[in-house]
Design a protein around this motif. Sequence first.
Motif, mmCIF file in Angstrom:
data_model
loop_
_atom_site.group_PDB
_atom_site.id
_atom_site.type_symbol
_atom_site.label_atom_id
_atom_site.label_comp_id
_atom_site.label_asym_id
_atom_site.label_seq_id
_atom_site.Cartn_x
_atom_site.Cartn_y
_atom_site.Cartn_z
ATOM 1 N N PRO A 74 0.832 -1.205 0.000
ATOM 2 C CA PRO A 74 0.000 0.000 0.000
ATOM 3 C C PRO A 74 0.870 1.260 0.000
ATOM 4 O O PRO A 74 2.065 1.210 0.291
ATOM 5 N N THR A 75 0.254 2.393 -0.279
ATOM 6 C CA THR A 75 0.990 3.655 -0.346
ATOM 7 C C THR A 75 1.176 4.319 1.015
ATOM 8 O O THR A 75 1.572 5.475 1.089
ATOM 9 N N ASN A 76 0.944 3.592 2.093
ATOM 10 C CA ASN A 76 1.225 4.120 3.428
ATOM 11 C C ASN A 76 2.733 4.244 3.614
ATOM 12 O O ASN A 76 3.490 3.396 3.149
ATOM 13 N N LYS A 77 3.168 5.274 4.324
ATOM 14 C CA LYS A 77 4.582 5.409 4.660
ATOM 15 C C LYS A 77 4.920 4.362 5.709
ATOM 16 O O LYS A 77 4.295 4.324 6.771
ATOM 17 N N LYS A 78 5.896 3.492 5.379
ATOM 18 C CA LYS A 78 6.197 2.392 6.293
ATOM 19 C C LYS A 78 7.517 1.736 5.941
ATOM 20 O O LYS A 78 7.896 1.672 4.778
ATOM 21 N N LEU A 79 8.207 1.241 6.966
ATOM 22 C CA LEU A 79 9.400 0.416 6.798
ATOM 23 C C LEU A 79 9.001 -1.048 6.692
ATOM 24 O O LEU A 79 8.068 -1.489 7.379
ATOM 25 N N TYR A 80 9.723 -1.785 5.874
ATOM 26 C CA TYR A 80 9.553 -3.235 5.767
ATOM 27 C C TYR A 80 10.922 -3.888 5.735
ATOM 28 O O TYR A 80 11.857 -3.357 5.122
ATOM 29 N N THR A 96 4.926 0.013 -4.926
ATOM 30 C CA THR A 96 3.512 0.358 -4.833
ATOM 31 C C THR A 96 2.892 0.103 -6.202
ATOM 32 O O THR A 96 3.598 -0.148 -7.181
ATOM 33 N N ALA A 97 1.591 0.179 -6.302
ATOM 34 C CA ALA A 97 0.906 -0.119 -7.566
ATOM 35 C C ALA A 97 1.363 0.790 -8.699
ATOM 36 O O ALA A 97 1.490 0.350 -9.842
ATOM 37 N N ALA A 98 1.635 2.057 -8.415
ATOM 38 C CA ALA A 98 1.981 3.009 -9.476
ATOM 39 C C ALA A 98 3.414 3.527 -9.385
ATOM 40 O O ALA A 98 3.857 4.250 -10.266
ATOM 41 N N GLY A 99 4.128 3.173 -8.321
ATOM 42 C CA GLY A 99 5.457 3.739 -8.112
ATOM 43 C C GLY A 99 6.584 2.820 -8.512
ATOM 44 O O GLY A 99 6.378 1.733 -9.055
ATOM 45 N N THR A 100 7.791 3.283 -8.236
ATOM 46 C CA THR A 100 8.983 2.494 -8.494
ATOM 47 C C THR A 100 9.268 1.621 -7.277
ATOM 48 O O THR A 100 8.698 1.826 -6.207
ATOM 49 N N GLY A 101 10.188 0.662 -7.452
ATOM 50 C CA GLY A 101 10.439 -0.261 -6.369
ATOM 51 C C GLY A 101 11.882 -0.700 -6.255
ATOM 52 O O GLY A 101 12.773 -0.170 -6.906
#
Length: 123
Positions: A74-80, A96-101
């Motif tokens: 999800p687009t929530n700000k979070k560490l993983y 994210t669905a629309a962003g880079t990774g």
Amino acid sequence: MPSPNLSITHLVGNQNNPHVTANEAIDKLDKALCDSENIPISTADVTLTSAQALENMHIKTSGTLTANRNLIVPTNKKLYLVEHGSGGGFNITVKTAAGTGVTLTPGQVKLVYCDGTNVIGLS
């Protein structure tokens, strides 16, 4: 109103039993920082549910990949802390669905941060 990223319920003035809300908030924060989720990936990209993403710091993939796959957060700000535990010799990109990774190779573990749009590698 909940907190913007982890959806933790805020205390409100003159609330009855504020300790219940505070304890629930502490439990959610504890889970978000300490829990782990196993995510099977094989023949298609996988989108984490809000619960999977918000309630777990450590995400470990499993299954046998048939091609490179995306793990969509999800687009929530979070560490993983993401662990590529899948077999098959293909890569996983956390995005994210629309962003880079960030791309992980088999067996790799990376600390990543979702800034609300993109996922950025920190390690």
